[in-house]
Design a protein around this motif. Structure first.
Motif, PDB file in Angstrom:
ATOM      1  N   MET A   1     -50.948 -53.212  81.543  1.00  0.00           N
ATOM      2  CA  MET A   1     -50.945 -54.632  81.184  1.00  0.00           C
ATOM      3  C   MET A   1     -50.045 -54.897  79.975  1.00  0.00           C
ATOM      4  N   ILE A   2     -50.232 -54.103  78.908  1.00  0.00           N
ATOM      5  CA  ILE A   2     -49.456 -54.356  77.693  1.00  0.00           C
ATOM      6  C   ILE A   2     -47.973 -54.131  77.924  1.00  0.00           C
ATOM      7  N   GLN A   3     -47.631 -53.135  78.745  1.00  0.00           N
ATOM      8  CA  GLN A   3     -46.211 -52.876  79.038  1.00  0.00           C
ATOM      9  C   GLN A   3     -45.607 -54.044  79.808  1.00  0.00           C
ATOM     10  N   PHE A   4     -46.381 -54.595  80.742  1.00  0.00           N
ATOM     11  CA  PHE A   4     -45.893 -55.756  81.490  1.00  0.00           C
ATOM     12  C   PHE A   4     -45.694 -56.954  80.564  1.00  0.00           C
ATOM     13  N   LEU A   5     -46.644 -57.191  79.661  1.00  0.00           N
ATOM     14  CA  LEU A   5     -46.547 -58.328  78.743  1.00  0.00           C
ATOM     15  C   LEU A   5     -45.363 -58.180  77.791  1.00  0.00           C
ATOM     16  N   LEU A   6     -45.097 -56.958  77.358  1.00  0.00           N
ATOM     17  CA  LEU A   6     -43.945 -56.713  76.496  1.00  0.00           C
ATOM     18  C   LEU A   6     -42.648 -57.021  77.232  1.00  0.00           C
ATOM     19  N   ARG A   7     -42.562 -56.604  78.492  1.00  0.00           N
ATOM     20  CA  ARG A   7     -41.373 -56.906  79.299  1.00  0.00           C
ATOM     21  C   ARG A   7     -41.251 -58.404  79.540  1.00  0.00           C
ATOM     22  N   LEU A   8     -42.402 -59.068  79.807  1.00  0.00           N
ATOM     23  CA  LEU A   8     -42.394 -60.506  80.052  1.00  0.00           C
ATOM     24  C   LEU A   8     -41.962 -61.272  78.807  1.00  0.00           C
ATOM     25  N   SER A   9     -42.444 -60.852  77.634  1.00  0.00           N
ATOM     26  CA  SER A   9     -42.073 -61.539  76.396  1.00  0.00           C
ATOM     27  C   SER A   9     -40.573 -61.428  76.135  1.00  0.00           C
ATOM     28  N   LYS A  10     -40.000 -60.248  76.397  1.00  0.00           N
ATOM     29  CA  LYS A  10     -38.558 -60.076  76.220  1.00  0.00           C
ATOM     30  C   LYS A  10     -37.778 -60.931  77.217  1.00  0.00           C
ATOM     31  N   ALA A  11     -38.286 -61.014  78.443  1.00  0.00           N
ATOM     32  CA  ALA A  11     -37.611 -61.804  79.475  1.00  0.00           C
ATOM     33  C   ALA A  11     -37.617 -63.294  79.123  1.00  0.00           C
ATOM     34  N   LEU A  12     -38.768 -63.805  78.678  1.00  0.00           N
ATOM     35  CA  LEU A  12     -38.878 -65.226  78.342  1.00  0.00           C
ATOM     36  C   LEU A  12     -37.993 -65.578  77.150  1.00  0.00           C
ATOM     37  N   SER A  13     -38.013 -64.722  76.119  1.00  0.00           N
ATOM     38  CA  SER A  13     -37.198 -65.015  74.933  1.00  0.00           C
ATOM     39  C   SER A  13     -35.708 -64.949  75.258  1.00  0.00           C
ATOM     40  N   ALA A  14     -35.329 -64.050  76.170  1.00  0.00           N
ATOM     41  CA  ALA A  14     -33.925 -63.971  76.575  1.00  0.00           C
ATOM     42  C   ALA A  14     -33.533 -65.167  77.432  1.00  0.00           C
ATOM     43  N   GLN A  15     -34.438 -65.587  78.313  1.00  0.00           N
ATOM     44  CA  GLN A  15     -34.161 -66.699  79.215  1.00  0.00           C
ATOM     45  C   GLN A  15     -33.986 -68.015  78.460  1.00  0.00           C
ATOM     46  N   PHE A  16     -34.868 -68.269  77.480  1.00  0.00           N
ATOM     47  CA  PHE A  16     -34.880 -69.570  76.805  1.00  0.00           C
ATOM     48  C   PHE A  16     -34.242 -69.548  75.429  1.00  0.00           C
ATOM     49  N   GLY A  17     -33.748 -68.399  74.992  1.00  0.00           N
ATOM     50  CA  GLY A  17     -32.939 -68.335  73.790  1.00  0.00           C
ATOM     51  C   GLY A  17     -33.701 -68.193  72.488  1.00  0.00           C
ATOM     52  N   PRO A  18     -32.974 -68.242  71.361  1.00  0.00           N
ATOM     53  CA  PRO A  18     -33.546 -67.937  70.049  1.00  0.00           C
ATOM     54  C   PRO A  18     -34.593 -68.927  69.549  1.00  0.00           C
ATOM     55  N   ASN A  19     -34.706 -70.097  70.175  1.00  0.00           N
ATOM     56  CA  ASN A  19     -35.729 -71.057  69.763  1.00  0.00           C
ATOM     57  C   ASN A  19     -37.084 -70.795  70.419  1.00  0.00           C
ATOM     58  N   CYS A  20     -37.143 -69.794  71.284  1.00  0.00           N
ATOM     59  CA  CYS A  20     -38.376 -69.490  72.013  1.00  0.00           C
ATOM     60  C   CYS A  20     -39.042 -68.240  71.430  1.00  0.00           C
ATOM     61  N   GLU A  21     -40.142 -68.445  70.738  1.00  0.00           N
ATOM     62  CA  GLU A  21     -40.913 -67.335  70.182  1.00  0.00           C
ATOM     63  C   GLU A  21     -42.025 -66.953  71.157  1.00  0.00           C
ATOM     64  N   VAL A  22     -42.199 -65.649  71.376  1.00  0.00           N
ATOM     65  CA  VAL A  22     -43.277 -65.147  72.233  1.00  0.00           C
ATOM     66  C   VAL A  22     -44.099 -64.151  71.418  1.00  0.00           C
ATOM     67  N   VAL A  23     -45.417 -64.373  71.379  1.00  0.00           N
ATOM     68  CA  VAL A  23     -46.293 -63.571  70.521  1.00  0.00           C
ATOM     69  C   VAL A  23     -47.435 -62.973  71.336  1.00  0.00           C
ATOM     70  N   ILE A  24     -47.770 -61.713  71.041  1.00  0.00           N
ATOM     71  CA  ILE A  24     -48.935 -61.072  71.649  1.00  0.00           C
ATOM     72  C   ILE A  24     -49.916 -60.699  70.538  1.00  0.00           C
ATOM     73  N   HIS A  25     -51.143 -61.215  70.646  1.00  0.00           N
ATOM     74  CA  HIS A  25     -52.213 -60.901  69.690  1.00  0.00           C
ATOM     75  C   HIS A  25     -53.218 -59.950  70.329  1.00  0.00           C
ATOM     76  N   ASP A  26     -53.702 -58.994  69.551  1.00  0.00           N
ATOM     77  CA  ASP A  26     -54.749 -58.080  69.986  1.00  0.00           C
ATOM     78  C   ASP A  26     -56.078 -58.537  69.407  1.00  0.00           C
ATOM     79  N   LEU A  27     -57.006 -58.980  70.268  1.00  0.00           N
ATOM     80  CA  LEU A  27     -58.306 -59.455  69.805  1.00  0.00           C
ATOM     81  C   LEU A  27     -59.311 -58.323  69.655  1.00  0.00           C
ATOM     82  N   GLN A  28     -58.928 -57.118  70.021  1.00  0.00           N
ATOM     83  CA  GLN A  28     -59.823 -55.969  69.905  1.00  0.00           C
ATOM     84  C   GLN A  28     -59.456 -55.073  68.732  1.00  0.00           C
ATOM     85  N   SER A  29     -58.559 -55.534  67.910  1.00  0.00           N
ATOM     86  CA  SER A  29     -58.093 -54.740  66.782  1.00  0.00           C
ATOM     87  C   SER A  29     -59.219 -54.484  65.792  1.00  0.00           C
ATOM     88  N   ASN A  30     -59.176 -53.306  65.173  1.00  0.00           N
ATOM     89  CA  ASN A  30     -60.151 -52.987  64.135  1.00  0.00           C
ATOM     90  C   ASN A  30     -59.899 -53.799  62.865  1.00  0.00           C
TER      91      ASN A  30
END
Length: 211
Positions: free
Chosen positions: A1-30
């Motif tokens: 899942m995380i590998q897919f999300l990392l690839r998706l975030s890179k794809a979206l930011s590349a598609q829509f350019g430098p004004n598009c921020e993509v963030v992944i938060h971990d809610l299970q972090s210690n």
């Protein structure tokens, strides 16, 4: 899942350019004060990997799973940018939120251009009805923002608040997950001029008032 999300975030930011921020938060972090595990185009909000939670992260951590995706809403950064944002909760097999996939697109320049076009065509200017949700760079700023919102809920400065009004403000902070932030209790106590014992008492009183 995380590998897919990392690839998706890179794809979206590349598609829509430098004004598009993509963030992944971990809610299970210690360490909930450092929830960002991946970010593309972090210059949009000024955040980086290891930075703390936003309002939506605290909401998820404080919700017992009762949160829904938020699509196409307005947010704002500390330096005044207006963002068009979407928040999607990543869930486990039991549908409990374990992460957040967020897209923030900087529309500040577009809004300025839109306003100029409105003035040029002399049509009635439309207003942004929704108040943008702030995006902070660290948990200290986020706590300050939540405290400011709690005071606005009451409608008067702390020095003029009654006990009941302080209970209302403290209840708001508890509902928004402010006390999930490390060392938040001491800062809130100092701001409202109360002891830690009184803080816990006010939290319980606010909870009981909703039952």
């Amino acid at each position: 899942m995380i590998q897919f999300l990392l690839r998706l975030s890179k794809a979206l930011s590349a598609q829509f350019g430098p004004n598009c921020e993509v963030v992944i938060h971990d809610l299970q972090s210690n360490n909930p004060d450092s929830s960002i595990v991946a970010i593309e185009n972090g210059h949009v909000s000024g955040r980086k990997v290891g930075d703390g939670p936003s309002h939506v992260v605290l909401e998820a951590l404080n919700s017992d799973g009762a949160v829904e995706d938020r699509l196409s809403y307005l947010a704002k950064t500390a330096d005044g940018k207006t963002l068009k944002s979407t928040t999607v909760y990543i869930r486990d097999e039991d549908q409990a939120p374990i992460g957040i996939f967020s897209i923030n697109y900087d529309i500040t320049l577009m809004l300025a251009m839109e306003e100029n076009l409105r003035q040029f065509t002399a049509t009635a200017a439309e207003t942004l009805e929704d108040s943008p949700a702030p995006i902070t760079q660290n948990v200290s700023d986020l706590l300050d923002e939540l405290i400011e919102q709690s005071v606005k809920r009451v409608g008067k400065p702390v020095a003029l608040m009654t006990k009941e009004e302080k209970v209302k403000a403290i209840g708001f902070l508890n509902d928004t997950g402010a006390f999930l932030i490390t060392k938040s209790g001491g800062k809130v106590c100092k701001y409202f001029g109360i002891s830690k014992y009184t803080l816990y008492s006010y939290i319980e009183e606010a909870k009981n008032g909703k039952e």
